[in-house]
Structures are given as structure tokens and as C-alpha cells.
Enzyme design. Structure first.
Site, PDB file in Angstrom:
ATOM      1  N   ARG A  74      15.303 -30.436 -55.119  1.00 56.20           N
ATOM      2  CA  ARG A  74      14.954 -30.188 -53.706  1.00 56.20           C
ATOM      3  C   ARG A  74      15.837 -31.055 -52.826  1.00 56.20           C
ATOM      4  NH1 ARG A  74      11.194 -33.112 -51.862  1.00 56.20           N
ATOM      5  NH2 ARG A  74       9.668 -32.756 -53.515  1.00 56.20           N
ATOM      6  N   LYS A 125      22.915 -11.723 -44.241  1.00 52.44           N
ATOM      7  CA  LYS A 125      23.700 -10.663 -43.612  1.00 52.44           C
ATOM      8  C   LYS A 125      25.156 -10.756 -44.061  1.00 52.44           C
ATOM      9  CE  LYS A 125      19.644 -10.223 -41.811  1.00 52.44           C
ATOM     10  NZ  LYS A 125      19.225 -10.740 -40.523  1.00 52.44           N
ATOM     11  N   ASP A 164      22.671 -19.241 -32.957  1.00 52.21           N
ATOM     12  CA  ASP A 164      22.505 -18.337 -34.098  1.00 52.21           C
ATOM     13  C   ASP A 164      23.768 -17.474 -34.161  1.00 52.21           C
ATOM     14  OD1 ASP A 164      21.914 -16.224 -35.829  1.00 52.21           O
ATOM     15  OD2 ASP A 164      19.786 -16.233 -35.329  1.00 52.21           O
ATOM     16  N   TYR A 186      16.555 -12.585 -32.347  1.00 50.54           N
ATOM     17  CA  TYR A 186      16.039 -11.932 -33.543  1.00 50.54           C
ATOM     18  C   TYR A 186      14.499 -11.977 -33.526  1.00 50.54           C
ATOM     19  CZ  TYR A 186      15.066 -11.115 -38.457  1.00 50.54           C
ATOM     20  OH  TYR A 186      14.579 -10.620 -39.623  1.00 50.54           O
TER      21      TYR A 186
HETATM   22  C1  LIG Z   1      18.100 -11.593 -40.087  1.00 50.82           C
HETATM   23  C2  LIG Z   1      18.279 -12.548 -38.995  1.00 50.82           C
HETATM   24  C3  LIG Z   1      17.592 -13.785 -38.984  1.00 50.82           C
HETATM   25  C4  LIG Z   1      16.567 -14.149 -40.024  1.00 50.82           C
HETATM   26  O1  LIG Z   1      17.148 -14.322 -41.270  1.00 50.82           O
HETATM   27  P1  LIG Z   1      16.422 -14.032 -42.672  1.00 50.82           P
HETATM   28  O2  LIG Z   1      17.465 -14.346 -43.663  1.00 50.82           O
HETATM   29  O3  LIG Z   1      15.978 -12.609 -42.656  1.00 50.82           O
HETATM   30  O4  LIG Z   1      15.245 -14.965 -42.742  1.00 50.82           O
HETATM   31  C5  LIG Z   1      17.863 -14.661 -37.944  1.00 50.82           C
HETATM   32  N1  LIG Z   1      18.742 -14.353 -36.965  1.00 50.82           N
HETATM   33  C6  LIG Z   1      19.410 -13.183 -36.949  1.00 50.82           C
HETATM   34  C7  LIG Z   1      20.376 -12.912 -35.845  1.00 50.82           C
HETATM   35  C8  LIG Z   1      19.207 -12.245 -37.957  1.00 50.82           C
HETATM   36  O5  LIG Z   1      19.866 -11.076 -37.921  1.00 50.82           O
END
Ligand SMILES: *Cc1c(COP(=O)(O)O)cnc(C)c1O
Length: 378
Positions: free
Chosen positions: A46, A195, A170, A98
Site C-alpha cells: 500500500r 480513458k 482534470d 465529470y
Molecule cells: C471517467 C472520468 C473520471 C473518473 O474516472 P474513473 O476512472 O471512472 O473513476 C474523472 N474525470 C473525467 C474527465 C472522466 O472522464
């Protein structure tokens, strides 16, 4: 090292002990100590794991940061970043962040009295107007989903400096291949690595990079305390994804441009949202802070009926949430990702009933275009 080279040679590569060219998957929880309290850099996975550490090192390099952190999902990353703040603090956020980030602050962190305001961050004066005495951070997403709204990161940095705020970005949609917010002075950049960074629809993960030693220390403390870490197998998959990130982003963007051109000339398509179009709001800002426009397109076909018909007829676009993969994905935000928003509010935000969102993959552009063409036919 330039950015494409970093994706191959950045961070920790290979294995010194054996010469293995790929970082081994250290599928291990604990580590033998040479004597009481004398370990070789790892005690418990961890706190630190060699495979995760290699991923964290390349993450820092890609974002031009000092330290990287890998989490079990994008939301785990965002939650851990929010744990940097205290109850009574306030965060100003992009209004079309998001959905999971929206849910986190409105339904979870509110219970811990971490306050928030949502503003259209593409308008800097609105961001400034939302700042209160207890505001500690700006949480910005650019481009956003599904309308690809652009926020000026340099302006956000000016506002953050003026009011002594942390700037959190983000960067999921742009990826570090196109956009590096730490370079313009952001304090924290984060990703849903599920993604583009993973890129193959086979792993859920989150990444964070920071440029400040103290922030890195604080974040590692939270990562270890809250424990939302990424496992070694998934860390390895992300490193594998990163090796082809440049190639994938170039191929995706080339396909996207061709699809946008096709949509522009199609009579059934009204509005097209793509930051690479000259008339897209924020196009100039996008061009000034990122070297590419990515692979997300949203377009309006006028009605829910036609949108659903298109979705049912396409062969090469998989009907799915998520984005950023080698395979093209298609969705209707009003019925899927944004279904929980009341219709009036949704329309106010510009998310029409007939809006289709596409995450372009790396198939042959001609096949993708022919597919959309037949799906749009009567
Ligand atoms: C998918 C997404 C998230 C969340 O991520 P996860 O891996 O699904 O927890 C956060 N910000 C954006 C812009 C996203 O597309």
C-alpha cells in the site's frame, strides 16, 4: 527527453537484476527486511510497490512534475486530492465537470463540510466572482464532456495566484500528450487513466502528478492513509498503454478531423462540438494551451429518435459510456451519462436530446465515416 521519447524511456524502465526490458509485475504485498526496521525501500505494497512506483515515475515525467501517484480509479484519485482540504474549506469547480466529480462533492464531501460552488469556468470573471474567504482551490476540467468546453488555464493560474488558491486540473480529455497543466503553473494535474492513458478499455485507474515537494509528501501521506492504490497488474497495463499513447493520440486525432469534416457536410447534423473547429468557443485558447484537440466529438442530430436510430444502426461504434479507447465508442449523453440531470437543466447546459457523443478510435477513418453515413440515412 522530448515527449515521445519519455513515453518509452521515461521513469523507471526494465529490470536491472535480469535485464528484462519490461518492468516486472511485482505481485507482492510485503517485503523481507534485512533487520528490524531495515528494509530495501519497500515495506508494504500500500505504501509502495515497485511496479506502481515505475508507473508513478513515468507519470511525473509525462506531466513535467516532480512526483506521480497511481490510484485504483480516477475517482479514487480525485477523492484523495480532495482529502488535502479541511472541513470548512471551499472549492470552486467547473460546472460541467465529470458526473462522478459532481456526485463526490455534492453527495459525499458535503457531509464532511467541504463546500463547493459550480461555475462556468470558460468565463474567468465568473470564477473570480465565486471566490469566498474560505476558498482554497480551483478544480478545473478542460475540455469538458460532452460539449468540449474550454477553460483558459493561464487565466485560472492568475486567479489562483491572486487569491492564494491551489489550481487542480482534470486533464483526462487532453492527456499529457497534448496538454501539460503543470507547465502553466497548475499545482495538481489528475487523470482518469481508464480513458486515453490506459487506452484499451481494459483497466480502471487514476493518476495524479504534482510539482511541489510538500504537496507530494502530503499526497503520499493521504495515498498511504486512505489506501486507494492501484495494484501491480493494472500499473503494468498503464505503463504498456503509455508506450503507445503518442501513436494512439495522433491516429485518433487524424481520424477525428476526417469525421468532423464529414459531419460538417451532413444535412442532418446541426451543431458540432469539437475544439479543433475554428468557430468552436474557446478554440483559440485550446490552441494556445494544448498541442492537439483530441478525439472527442459531440454533434446534434435534432431529435432523440434520430439519435437512437443512429446508435442502433452503427456497426463500428460501440454503444458504451467511457472514452479514449482504441475502439470507437458512441453514446447519447441525455439518455446515458447525463440522464440523472433534469431535462430543463440539461437543455440549459446545452445538452440537447439529439446530441450524440463519439470517442473516436484508431480504426480506418473511411470505415467509420461510411458507418455514420449509413446510420444517418433514412
Ligand atoms: C471517467 C472520468 C473520471 C473518473 O474516472 P474513473 O476512472 O471512472 O473513476 C474523472 N474525470 C473525467 C474527465 C472522466 O472522464
Amino acid at each position: 527527453m522530448r515527449k515521445k521519447t519519455k513515453m518509452i524511456h521515461g521513469g523507471i524502465t526494465g529490470d536491472k537484476a535480469t535485464g528484462a526490458v519490461s518492468v516486472p509485475i511485482y505481485q507482492v504485498s510485503t517485503y523481507e527486511q534485512d533487520a528490524v526496521g531495515q528494509h530495501r525501500g519497500f515495506e508494504y505494497s500500500r505504501t509502495g510497490n515497485p511496479t506502481r512506483q515505475a508507473l508513478e515515475a513515468v507519470t511525473a515525467e509525462l506531466e513535467n512534475g516532480k512526483a506521480g501517484f497511481a490510484f485504483g480509479s480516477g475517482m479514487a484519485a480525485i477523492t484523495s486530492v480532495m482529502m488535502l482540504f479541511n472541513s470548512g474549506d471551499h472549492v470552486v469547480m467547473t460546472d460541467d465537470v465529470y458526473g462522478g466529480s459532481y456526485r463526490l462533492v455534492t453527495s459525499v464531501l458535503n457531509r464532511f463540510e467541504l463546500d463547493h460552488s459550480f461555475v462556468d469556468s470558460s468565463q474567468p470573471e465568473k470564477v473570480e466572482a465565486a471566490i469566498q474567504g474560505n476558498t482554497k482551490a480551483l478544480f478545473i476540467e478542460t475540455p469538458t464532456n460532452p460539449l468540449l468546453k474550454i477553460t483558459d488555464l493561464r487565466k485560472m493560474k492568475e486567479i489562483a495566484d491572486k487569491h492564494n488558491l491551489r489550481l487542480i486540473v482534470d486533464n483526462t480529455f487532453a492527456t499529457p500528450y497534448w496538454q501539460r497543466p503543470l507547465d502553466v503553473g497548475a499545482d495538481i494535474v489528475l487523470h482518469s487513466a481508464t480513458k486515453y492513458i490506459g487506452g484499451h478499455s481494459d483497466v480502471v485507474a487514476g493518476l495524479v502528478a504534482v510539482n511541489d515537494e510538500q504537496l507530494a509528501e502530503d499526497l503520499h501521506f493521504i495515498q498511504n492513509s486512505a489506501g486507494a492504490v492501484l495494484g501491480p497488474q493494472d500499473s503494468w497495463l498503464l505503463m504498456r498503454g503509455i508506450k503507445t499513447l503518442a501513436l494512439r493520440m495522433e491516429a485518433i486525432e487524424a481520424n477525428t478531423k476526417k469525421i468532423v469534416e464529414f459531419l460538417e457536410n451532413h444535412e442532418k447534423v446541426s451543431t458540432i462540438y469539437y475544439p479543433g473547429r475554428k468557430n468552436h468557443p474557446g478554440h483559440d485558447t485550446a490552441a494556445s494551451q494544448a498541442t492537439g484537440f483530441g478525439g472527442m466529438i459531440s454533434f446534434d442530430v435534432g431529435s432523440e429518435e434520430l439519435a437512437e436510430k443512429v446508435i442502433s444502426k452503427v456497426k463500428y461504434f460501440t454503444l458504451a459510456e467511457s472514452l479514449g479507447a482504441v475502439e470507437s465508442l458512441i453514446s447519447v449523453p441525455a439518455k446515458m451519462t447525463h440522464a440523472s440531470i433534469p431535462r430543463d437543466r440539461r437543455l440549459e447546459l446545452g445538452i440537447a436530446d439529439g446530441l450524440i457523443r463519439v470517442s473516436v478510435g484508431i480504426e480506418d477513418a473511411e470505415d467509420l465515416i461510411e458507418d455514420l453515413e449509413q446510420a444517418l440515412e433514412d
